[in-house]
Write a protein that holds these residues in place. Structure first.
Motif, PDB file in Angstrom:
ATOM      1  N   ASN A 162       0.824  -1.219   0.000  1.00 18.65           N
ATOM      2  CA  ASN A 162       0.000   0.000   0.000  1.00 18.65           C
ATOM      3  C   ASN A 162       0.855   1.265   0.000  1.00 18.65           C
ATOM      4  O   ASN A 162       0.505   2.262  -0.636  1.00 18.65           O
ATOM      5  CB  ASN A 162      -0.955   0.007   1.190  1.00 18.65           C
ATOM      6  N   ARG A 163       2.000   1.214   0.698  1.00 19.78           N
ATOM      7  CA  ARG A 163       2.852   2.415   0.703  1.00 19.78           C
ATOM      8  C   ARG A 163       3.415   2.674  -0.695  1.00 19.78           C
ATOM      9  O   ARG A 163       3.626   3.823  -1.079  1.00 19.78           O
ATOM     10  CB  ARG A 163       3.977   2.271   1.723  1.00 19.78           C
ATOM     11  N   ILE A 164       3.676   1.606  -1.453  1.00 18.56           N
ATOM     12  CA  ILE A 164       4.132   1.771  -2.849  1.00 18.56           C
ATOM     13  C   ILE A 164       2.995   2.391  -3.671  1.00 18.56           C
ATOM     14  O   ILE A 164       3.198   3.352  -4.417  1.00 18.56           O
ATOM     15  CB  ILE A 164       4.570   0.411  -3.453  1.00 18.56           C
TER      16      ILE A 164
ATOM     17  N   ALA B 112       3.514  -7.047   2.673  1.00 17.74           N
ATOM     18  CA  ALA B 112       3.047  -6.294   3.840  1.00 17.74           C
ATOM     19  C   ALA B 112       2.437  -4.967   3.404  1.00 17.74           C
ATOM     20  O   ALA B 112       2.518  -4.602   2.226  1.00 17.74           O
ATOM     21  CB  ALA B 112       4.224  -6.048   4.779  1.00 17.74           C
ATOM     22  N   SER B 113       1.871  -4.272   4.384  1.00 16.53           N
ATOM     23  CA  SER B 113       1.266  -2.950   4.166  1.00 16.53           C
ATOM     24  C   SER B 113       0.089  -3.035   3.195  1.00 16.53           C
ATOM     25  O   SER B 113       0.234  -2.819   1.983  1.00 16.53           O
ATOM     26  CB  SER B 113       2.314  -1.955   3.646  1.00 16.53           C
ATOM     27  N   PHE B 114      -1.073  -3.333   3.756  1.00 17.47           N
ATOM     28  CA  PHE B 114      -2.278  -3.437   2.930  1.00 17.47           C
ATOM     29  C   PHE B 114      -3.349  -2.516   3.484  1.00 17.47           C
ATOM     30  O   PHE B 114      -3.480  -2.364   4.697  1.00 17.47           O
ATOM     31  CB  PHE B 114      -2.829  -4.869   2.957  1.00 17.47           C
TER      32      PHE B 114
ATOM     33  N   VAL C  52       1.724 -13.521   3.481  1.00 17.26           N
ATOM     34  CA  VAL C  52       1.248 -12.136   3.619  1.00 17.26           C
ATOM     35  C   VAL C  52       1.075 -11.828   5.097  1.00 17.26           C
ATOM     36  O   VAL C  52       0.759 -12.721   5.885  1.00 17.26           O
ATOM     37  CB  VAL C  52      -0.111 -11.909   2.904  1.00 17.26           C
ATOM     38  N   THR C  53       1.287 -10.569   5.456  1.00 14.88           N
ATOM     39  CA  THR C  53       0.958 -10.152   6.816  1.00 14.88           C
ATOM     40  C   THR C  53      -0.090  -9.059   6.729  1.00 14.88           C
ATOM     41  O   THR C  53       0.039  -8.096   5.970  1.00 14.88           O
ATOM     42  CB  THR C  53       2.198  -9.709   7.620  1.00 14.88           C
ATOM     43  N   VAL C  54      -1.161  -9.267   7.512  1.00 18.19           N
ATOM     44  CA  VAL C  54      -2.376  -8.483   7.304  1.00 18.19           C
ATOM     45  C   VAL C  54      -2.926  -8.023   8.656  1.00 18.19           C
ATOM     46  O   VAL C  54      -2.884  -8.772   9.642  1.00 18.19           O
ATOM     47  CB  VAL C  54      -3.422  -9.356   6.560  1.00 18.19           C
TER      48      VAL C  54
END
Ligand code: E4P
Length: 226
Positions: free
Chosen positions: A134-136, A166-168, A185-187
């Motif tokens: 998400n940061r990308i 990561a980062s979703f 995935v880490t959520v």
């Protein structure tokens, strides 16, 4: 595919670990600080909930490679079981990953924004890389495309490193990285709960139950008491 909880909230971890197929817990400095208590206490509580086999990820905060290596040794001594040290993909971080690989301390290369960062980390000996999907996306990039590229590079060069995406912000991002070849995935807890949520499922279950009880009576709540 393995699923990790991206949180240090004890109540959420207890519930999710009980109900879902969870492989471990990832933390970062922001996540630990949010709990507003000594971080080692939080990590030990998490360990007590998930047991020693599941992976627990803890991020180093030192700037220099030697500091990161010291932190990694410290955390591995303080926290029992399967601990993975998260190391940012700075120059010092890549050096630390190399040094820690030589000591057999497993690492995850974090704050990954490009496939080249992931490639360097994997070549240095990281066990995992964590592209920040998400940061990308927030930088007008394409997080899923970066995950796809990393998967392709790791396959081409047969690197023994896994993608822990990561980062979703939403479930669609998680779904797309699963299709793109992320092994893990880490959520966050709120998104994990949405993974099986669908209104028709609840409606169907209620209908089945009602038909059963219409025929067998209100007391027939399970197959056993029918
Ligand atoms: C993993 O633990 C990462 O630090 C985390 O997923 C970052 O997520 P955020 O971009 O929502 O802060």
């Amino acid at each position: 595919m393995r699923l990790y909880i991206d949180s240090a909230n004890i109540e959420s971890i207890k519930m999710l670990n009980d109900y879902f197929p969870i492989a471990g817990v990832t933390t970062n400095p922001s996540i630990l600080v949010k709990e507003e208590k000594p971080y080692l206490d939080t990590l030990k509580e998490i360990r007590a909930i998930i047991g020693t086999d599941k992976e627990l990820f803890v991020q180093a905060i030192g700037d220099r490679a030697e500091e990161i290596v010291e932190e990694a040794r410290f955390i591995s001594q303080q926290i029992s079981g399967n601990v993975i040290v998260k190391v940012p993909v700075t120059e010092e971080g890549i050096k630390a990953i190399k040094l820690l690989a030589a000591e057999n301390i497993p690492t995850l290369a974090t704050t990954v924004y490009t496939a080249f960062q992931a490639l360097m980390a994997a070549m240095a000996g990281a066990k995992y890389v964590a592209p920040y999907v998400n940061r990308i996306d927030n930088l007008a990039g394409n997080g899923v495309k970066v995950v796809t590229e990393i998967a392709q590079l790791f396959k081409t060069y047969e690197l023994g490193c896994e993608i822990l995406a990561a980062s979703f912000k939403n479930l669609q991002q998680v779904f797309e990285v699963c299709l793109a070849g992320a092994e893990t995935v880490t959520v966050s807890p709120d998104i994990i709960e949405k993974m099986i949520a669908f209104p028709s499922t609840g409606t169907d279950v209620a209908t089945f139950k009602q038909q059963w009880q219409d025929f067998y009576g209100e007391k027939a709540t399970t197959l056993i008491n029918t």
